[in-house]
Design an enzyme around this catalytic site. Sequence first.
Site, PDB file in Angstrom:
ATOM      1  N   HIS A  31      -7.955  -5.304  -7.418  1.00 26.90           N
ATOM      2  CA  HIS A  31      -7.950  -6.785  -7.504  1.00 26.90           C
ATOM      3  C   HIS A  31      -8.979  -7.266  -8.298  1.00 26.90           C
ATOM      4  O   HIS A  31      -9.588  -8.460  -8.203  1.00 26.90           O
ATOM      5  CB  HIS A  31      -8.309  -7.248  -5.963  1.00 26.90           C
ATOM      6  CG  HIS A  31      -7.198  -7.131  -5.019  1.00 26.90           C
ATOM      7  ND1 HIS A  31      -6.059  -7.947  -5.028  1.00 26.90           N
ATOM      8  CD2 HIS A  31      -6.631  -6.076  -4.158  1.00 26.90           C
ATOM      9  CE1 HIS A  31      -5.147  -7.109  -3.959  1.00 26.90           C
ATOM     10  NE2 HIS A  31      -5.682  -6.236  -3.615  1.00 26.90           N
ATOM     11  N   GLY A  74       7.126   0.923  -2.406  1.00 32.23           N
ATOM     12  CA  GLY A  74       6.527   0.290  -1.545  1.00 32.23           C
ATOM     13  C   GLY A  74       5.280   1.050  -0.963  1.00 32.23           C
ATOM     14  O   GLY A  74       4.653   0.881   0.172  1.00 32.23           O
ATOM     15  N   ALA A  75       5.009   2.175  -1.739  1.00 36.08           N
ATOM     16  CA  ALA A  75       3.732   2.889  -1.295  1.00 36.08           C
ATOM     17  C   ALA A  75       2.449   2.502  -2.202  1.00 36.08           C
ATOM     18  O   ALA A  75       1.515   3.118  -2.039  1.00 36.08           O
ATOM     19  CB  ALA A  75       4.135   4.317  -1.473  1.00 36.08           C
ATOM     20  N   SER A 109       7.758  -0.303  -8.939  1.00 28.42           N
ATOM     21  CA  SER A 109       8.610  -1.411  -9.811  1.00 28.42           C
ATOM     22  C   SER A 109       8.141  -1.498 -11.254  1.00 28.42           C
ATOM     23  O   SER A 109       8.959  -1.481 -11.990  1.00 28.42           O
ATOM     24  CB  SER A 109       8.238  -2.445  -9.157  1.00 28.42           C
ATOM     25  OG  SER A 109       6.855  -2.997  -8.917  1.00 28.42           O
ATOM     26  N   ASP A 130      -0.679  -2.280 -13.533  1.00 28.98           N
ATOM     27  CA  ASP A 130       0.495  -1.276 -13.165  1.00 28.98           C
ATOM     28  C   ASP A 130       1.395  -1.071 -14.725  1.00 28.98           C
ATOM     29  O   ASP A 130       1.673   0.159 -15.142  1.00 28.98           O
ATOM     30  CB  ASP A 130       1.313  -1.819 -12.347  1.00 28.98           C
ATOM     31  CG  ASP A 130       0.590  -2.003 -10.988  1.00 28.98           C
ATOM     32  OD1 ASP A 130      -0.671  -1.815 -10.911  1.00 28.98           O
ATOM     33  OD2 ASP A 130       1.109  -2.624 -10.176  1.00 28.98           O
TER      34      ASP A 130
HETATM   35  C1  GLA Z   1      -0.971  -4.627  -7.287  1.00 30.48           C
HETATM   36  C2  GLA Z   1      -0.662  -5.301  -8.476  1.00 30.48           C
HETATM   37  C3  GLA Z   1      -1.812  -5.009  -9.792  1.00 30.48           C
HETATM   38  C4  GLA Z   1      -3.275  -5.178  -9.112  1.00 30.48           C
HETATM   39  C5  GLA Z   1      -3.098  -4.190  -7.825  1.00 30.48           C
HETATM   40  C6  GLA Z   1      -4.469  -4.413  -7.331  1.00 30.48           C
HETATM   41  O1  GLA Z   1      -0.647  -3.067  -7.688  1.00 30.48           O
HETATM   42  O2  GLA Z   1       0.597  -5.161  -9.203  1.00 30.48           O
HETATM   43  O3  GLA Z   1      -1.588  -5.983 -10.668  1.00 30.48           O
HETATM   44  O4  GLA Z   1      -3.562  -6.407  -8.846  1.00 30.48           O
HETATM   45  O5  GLA Z   1      -2.289  -4.890  -6.742  1.00 30.48           O
HETATM   46  O6  GLA Z   1      -5.464  -3.923  -7.868  1.00 30.48           O
END
Ligand code: GLA
Length: 360
Positions: free
Chosen positions: A20, A109-110, A115, A159
Amino acid sequence: MSAATLRYRAPGRINLIGDHTDYNGGLVLPMAIDRACRVTATPNDRCSLRIHAVNTRGDFEQPLDGIATAKPRGDWSDYVVGVAVELLQAGFAVDQGLDLHIESDVPMGAGLSSSAAIEVATALALLGPERAMGSGAELAKLCQRAENNFAGTPCGIMDQFVVVHGRKGCAVRIDCRSLDYATVTLPDNMLVVAVNSMVKRELGASQYGIRRGQCEQATALLGLESLRDATLEQVSTLEDEVLRKRARHVVSENQRVEQFLGASTAQEMGRLLIGSHESLRDDYEVSCEELDYLVATALQIDGVYGARMTGGGFGGCTVNLIERSTFDHFASQIREKYKAQYGIDAQIFACEAAAGAGPD
Ligand code: GLA
């Protein structure tokens, strides 16, 4: 495979520390993992993207001339069509009919970016071998836009960025403001283990947007452009307790990423993971009972340096740093205890850092 068939691979990821923080211009330390989405593209003469997703046994056909006006369906196909839409908007023609066969062993979803893996592998397949985005960062940003604009998830850049920039044997430190990045080697004897709680709270989707909003509010109240620039002293002046806690998590988490990079022992790294979990649980409030249980249980097992929830939270996986030689013992202990507590079979797997996306 026919001569014209091409195959691309994009890995999932696990975040070691720094959650986050990405949408706050902060620091993250994820690694691409040795589980991936593979997209096989075979030209067809149907003037459409004919998509078959092996894992969901889903079929969907998207006519090429309808891409610009396509609407999300609220399922896995949005990651594919969303990428096609963004490619068009970025000025790339999407005018070759293709059969796209999508298969992934990244658990869905883990919290392991299944995605982002579909998006990046799809983007490479639609671009083909002759065309490339200007840079890896542009490719990652295009895929993030597909997720934000079409799939409707307001995720940050972590990600997609690590799915593109992963390096075998390395974690990747990303500065989510400048998008500068550097690869980082982890101690040889340290093993990264994902434990999938197998739960996913629906609430997570809405809470993600709420947390982003709270960070924006805190940033504005502090008169800053980004929480990346805030200090703990500044944060302590916020009168609203919830905003103060949210901002404190972000600022302290950025510090923990820096400290992790400077740490000289696995024990020190492990302690930082524990601090991260406590902050995500108590200040950011994105953990859940099952994740807390998995972390607390892991910390009682010999050979575990540290553990924490990883990714967005409200379910999904924990990331555990353990002494490599203790994996079997760790896995059997966690499996047994989690099953006894919740009646759920946790999915447990060792993660080796893998290369980023590319031809397969
Ligand atoms: C998800 C979001 C990322 C990031 C994380 C928390 O995976 O896709 O962009 O914000 O939550 O770190």
